[in-house]
Write a protein that holds these residues in place. Structure first.
Motif, PDB file in Angstrom:
ATOM      1  N   SER A 188    -102.194-101.214 -56.898  1.00 19.34           N
ATOM      2  CA  SER A 188    -101.476-102.447 -56.616  1.00 19.34           C
ATOM      3  C   SER A 188    -100.928-103.086 -57.882  1.00 19.34           C
ATOM      4  CB  SER A 188    -102.405-103.426 -55.898  1.00 19.34           C
ATOM      5  OG  SER A 188    -101.808-104.693 -55.788  1.00 19.34           O
ATOM      6  N   GLU A 217     -95.997-103.653 -50.611  1.00 19.85           N
ATOM      7  CA  GLU A 217     -97.107-104.593 -50.463  1.00 19.85           C
ATOM      8  C   GLU A 217     -96.811-105.697 -49.447  1.00 19.85           C
ATOM      9  OE1 GLU A 217     -98.964-104.203 -54.983  1.00 19.85           O
ATOM     10  OE2 GLU A 217     -97.622-105.873 -54.524  1.00 19.85           O
ATOM     11  N   THR A 218     -96.019-105.401 -48.415  1.00 20.18           N
ATOM     12  CA  THR A 218     -95.725-106.414 -47.419  1.00 20.18           C
ATOM     13  C   THR A 218     -96.784-106.433 -46.325  1.00 20.18           C
ATOM     14  OG1 THR A 218     -94.403-105.000 -45.956  1.00 20.18           O
ATOM     15  CG2 THR A 218     -93.261-106.021 -47.826  1.00 20.18           C
ATOM     16  N   VAL A 260     -94.860-110.664 -48.842  1.00 17.86           N
ATOM     17  CA  VAL A 260     -95.854-109.963 -49.639  1.00 17.86           C
ATOM     18  C   VAL A 260     -97.244-110.444 -49.245  1.00 17.86           C
ATOM     19  CG1 VAL A 260     -96.709-109.570 -51.983  1.00 17.86           C
ATOM     20  CG2 VAL A 260     -94.252-109.631 -51.545  1.00 17.86           C
TER      21      VAL A 260
END
Length: 643
Positions: free
Chosen positions: A192, A463-464, A636
């Motif tokens: 991430s 990263e949604t 996000v």
């Protein structure tokens, strides 16, 4: 399927130690890539320097983690030749280049690359070698991501297939006057962006093959690009102009508009409805009959190539193939076709995932309580009407009323579970000799919450909220831990050992399965529909394939997409639009009409009317809490919520 990792940084022979961020990033990525390839891991390092003493030297490190799925024996990576050429290969060659079922495709590819390296080793220009290299890569039918170092020219080639079916991420510093600054990284999987202690990563676009020259005498390396281009732009497929790139193996979506005489009559007015009726289907034209036969042949060949020759690691009856099984039209057709090409005594795992969704359970409980209250009131009214008007009426008011309540048998009976049960019954009817393991993967809310952050790490750099909810379903389904029921209903714990998982991804994009296709048809008729289908094909490599590869491979499994075989894509792109989708008809009839007719030809009646349900809603991973009700799919993910 493999995990591949490559890094280049200024050599420490010049007294410059490896940067701390690079060292920690490499260590993390090596651990993550090892999860993709549990069969074998290996590393190869070298230092590249130039002729002049003042030229900058750089260290190259290649790491490969192998999941053994091709050939008789495990082929370790990286592949290193006697000439010093190095290949990291994460892919499958299903067609285009001959690979015997006893061979490993990475080794076959390396041999071909060695042959052209020897032929062009004495040429004064790198162009001939590049042309020959691109010709070989463009022949491959199958998913891939790769890194290839050509020692003679000191060039590094890397890229993804034209549909982006395998993940490849990069870290590249800003581009200066002379090229990219070092260090530089390529990796199958990342982490991430929340990890501020590590070097940031982005997806390598699936728009061609990249080439980095290491000859420059500075720490900046030039990067060139050979894009995929429409095949119509290349006159001679065997004569490449590297300034153009490589021809796509399929063309544009057929934009020919249907004429009235090509279309079957719509349903009569007295049969018009808003959803599918199994007993009412559009009339089959001769063109449609031929399209159905051709689709079964080309899709069947795609499935065959993806399920044959998988090495057996367990007993004869153990499943080597699993299917991400929602019970929908796409995965059901894949299951029926896989049944044709696997030994009869072998099981196939149908992985069906369901999540405990507190918000949905709360809403369902409220609905059931309200229904119970209404039922009690109706019964009380009926009793009063049926009683005599006498002094005994007061006693009747104290009579207790027992009301049977029908409740869901399980909090995991999500929509995809119920569709799965229904489709399983049809599948067992048409293929009674196959042992179908219907694996119920039940995920309690607490477990889903506990794994949320780890899954967010795997989908990065996407990263949604929507990416996370879809990835959660695939991560738990591909893990394959659940239970199965025997013919008597006895429940037994079960963990799928299948290393190859078939997915129906690509069917909706090519066959008009989304509601937005209906919107575009209603707004601009066939022309609007064709435009949207072309847009879906153009952007398929940038949307979710890399994400799904990173998620599923985290368990040492490989996803394969029969609908995204370039042979299937070519066939569907050439097909007139009205033979693929006819949105004059209601939901469950007109969208993916070709596949519905294929399903009927395969023996499915009820399932041929199923319509698209997004996985996050079918498995109920979306909006699992009250606080999640306001989440928008494209926003996000809140890091605090993920942790």
């Amino acid at each position: 399927m493999c995990g591949i990792l490559f890094g280049i940084h200024p050599s420490d022979i010049q007294g410059r130690p490896m940067p701390d961020a690079y060292a920690s990033t490499w260590s993390e990525l090596q651990l993550l890539n090892a999860r993709r390839g549990p069969s074998a891991q290996d590393v190869h390092q070298l230092t590249v320097s130039n002729v002049n003493a003042h030229d900058a030297a750089c260290d190259l490190t290649f790491y490969g983690a192998v999941l053994h799925l091709r050939g008789d024996t495990v082929a370790r990576q990286p592949h290193v030749s006697t000439a010093g050429n190095i290949l990291l290969w994460n892919g499958e060659i299903f067609d285009g280049i001959a690979v015997d079922h006893h061979q490993n495709d990475g080794q076959v590819l390396m041999s071909l690359l060695e042959s052209i390296s020897e032929v062009h080793s004495g040429t004064p220009s790198d162009a001939d070698h590049t042309n020959a290299f691109l010709e070989i890569m463009s022949k491959i039918e199958g998913p891939y991501a790769f890194v290839y170092y050509h020692a003679t020219s000191q060039r590094l080639f890397f890229g993804r297939d034209c549909l982006g079916r395998r993940s490849l991420l990069w870290h590249k510093e800003k581009q200066g006057e002379h090229g990219l600054e070092l260090p530089f990284l390529l990796t199958s999987v990342g982490y991430s962006s929340f990890r501020s202690d590590l070097m940031p990563l982005d997806e390598v676009p699936a728009d061609g093959i990249y080439c980095m020259s290491l000859k420059t005498g500075t720490n900046e390396k030039t990067l060139s690009h050979f894009p995929w281009i429409p095949s119509s732009a290349v006159v001679d497929r065997l004569s490449y102009n590297i300034s153009l790139g490589m021809p796509l193996p399929f063309g544009k979506v057929n934009d020919t508009l249907p004429t009235p005489d090509q279309l079957p009559e719509p349903f009569p007015e007295d049969l018009k409805f808003n959803s599918a009726h199994p007993e009412v289907v559009p009339k089959m034209t001769k063109d449609m009959e031929q399209a159905v036969a051709d689709m079964i042949e080309v899709l069947g060949d795609s499935v065959r190539r993806r399920v044959q020759d998988i090495p057996r690691t367990g007993l004869i009856h153990d499943a080597r193939v699993g299917i991400l099984f929602s019970g929908g039209l796409d995965c059901l057709c894949l299951a029926a076709l896989a049944d044709r090409f696997l030994p009869e005594g072998e099981a196939i795992d149908l992985l069906n995932v369901g999540f405990e969704n507190p918000r949905s359970e709360k809403a369902k409980a409220a609905e059931e309580a309200l229904a119970l209250k209404r039922l009690k009131k109706q019964q009380q009214i009926s009793q009063k009407k049926g009683s005599n008007s006498s002094n005994s009426s007061q006693g009747s008011n104290t009579t207790s009323v027992e009301t049977p309540v029908t409740v869901s048998s399980s909090k995991f009976n999500v929509p995809d579970r119920m569709t799965g049960y229904e489709s399983l019954a049809e599948l067992r009817r048409i293929a009674p000799n196959r042992h179908w393991n219907f694996v119920e993967v039940n995920i309690p809310f607490e477990e889903a919450t506990a794994q949320r952050y780890e899954i967010l790490e795997r989908i990065a750099p996407l990263e949604t909220v929507m990416d996370l909810s879809i990835a959660m379903a695939f991560w738990f389904a591909s893990r394959g831990i659940g239970h199965i029921k025997d013919a008597e209903g006895k429940i037994s714990p079960y963990t799928s050992q299948a290393k190859v998982l078939l997915s129906g991804l690509g069917a909706d994009e090519q066959l008009g399965g989304y509601s937005r296709h209906k919107d575009h048809f209603e707004a601009a008729s066939w022309k609007g529909l064709i435009h949207e289908l072309q847009l879906d094909l153009d952007r398929i490599s940038t949307r979710n394939l890399g994400r799904d590869d990173r998620i599923i491979s985290d368990h040492g499994k490989e996803a394969r997409y029969p609908f995204l075989s370039t042979n299937v894509v070519r066939f569907l792109s050439n097909l007139p639009v009205h033979l693929k989708v006819d949105l004059r008809y209601p939901r469950g009839v007109g969208e993916k009409i070709l596949l519905r007719n294929v399903a009927r030809a395969l023996g499915f009646e009820r399932a041929s009317t199923h319509w698209k349900r997004a996985v996050q809603f079918g498995a109920r991973t979306a909006k699992m809490t009250e606080s999640g009700r306001s989440e928008i799919g494209q926003q996000v993910v809140d890091r605090r919520a993920a942790e």
